[in-house]
Design a protein around this motif. Structure first.
Motif, short mmCIF file in Angstrom:
data_model
loop_
_atom_site.label_atom_id
_atom_site.label_comp_id
_atom_site.label_asym_id
_atom_site.label_seq_id
_atom_site.Cartn_x
_atom_site.Cartn_y
_atom_site.Cartn_z
N ARG A 37 9.95 14.80 -25.39
CA ARG A 37 11.58 15.45 -25.20
C ARG A 37 11.82 16.27 -26.53
O ARG A 37 11.24 15.81 -27.71
N ILE A 52 11.19 21.23 -19.92
CA ILE A 52 11.01 20.96 -18.37
C ILE A 52 10.09 22.14 -18.17
O ILE A 52 9.16 21.58 -17.33
N GLN A 53 9.95 23.07 -18.94
CA GLN A 53 8.63 24.08 -18.52
C GLN A 53 7.32 23.42 -18.89
O GLN A 53 6.24 23.57 -18.27
N GLU A 56 6.41 21.06 -16.33
CA GLU A 56 5.76 21.80 -15.04
C GLU A 56 4.50 22.14 -15.45
O GLU A 56 3.56 21.95 -14.22
#
Length: 143
Positions: A37, A52-53, A56
């Motif tokens: 994080r 988040i990217q 992904e």
């Protein structure tokens, strides 16, 4: 079935990350990956790519069975869900294996900690090297 856990920031995905994750995957049957994080990264500069990217990108790799974001409170929290047999550290990760193994045991985990000491030998095997190459190419040419 042997479950392996790898962790990292994975900022600016590069061949060194793929080498690390492939090496980790070879140690078991399933590879889980915890993506750090943004709020928990204290040992180096904050990532360029948002969490988040980064999640992904890691999730899209064939070698990864499941990727998830780490905890914002306690690095051990996700381990209760994952229940790894092996936790893999990369050559440049700052964890002390003996201290980590002791902490895991105190929390009731039986996972074995293994460090992959090898790294990929190519010019752009780290995010830092990629950033430096970009700066060299685009900033020095501006002079």
């Amino acid at each position: 079935m042997k479950r392996v856990l790898a962790t990292g920031t994975f900022d600016i995905l590069h061949p060194g990350h793929v080498f690390f994750l492939s090496s980790a995957r070879a140690l078991g049957d399933e590879l889980y990956v915890l993506v750090a994080r943004d709020s928990m990264i204290r040992h180096k500069a904050k990532p360029i790519v948002p969490e988040i990217q980064r999640l992904e990108m890691i999730s899209s790799l064939k070698v990864v069975d499941k990727a998830m974001l780490g905890s914002e409170k306690d690095i051990f929290d996700p381990l209760y869900e994952i229940d790894p047999d092996i936790i893999v550290l990369g050559h440049d990760q700052t964890f002390d294996i003996e201290e980590l193994q002791k902490s895991l045991k105190e929390k009731g985990f039986k996972a074995k900690v293994i460090r992959i000491d090898e790294s990929l030998k190519c010019p752009l095997y780290s995010s830092g090297r990629i950033v430096n190459k970009i700066l060299e190419r685009y900033c020095e040419s501006q002079d």
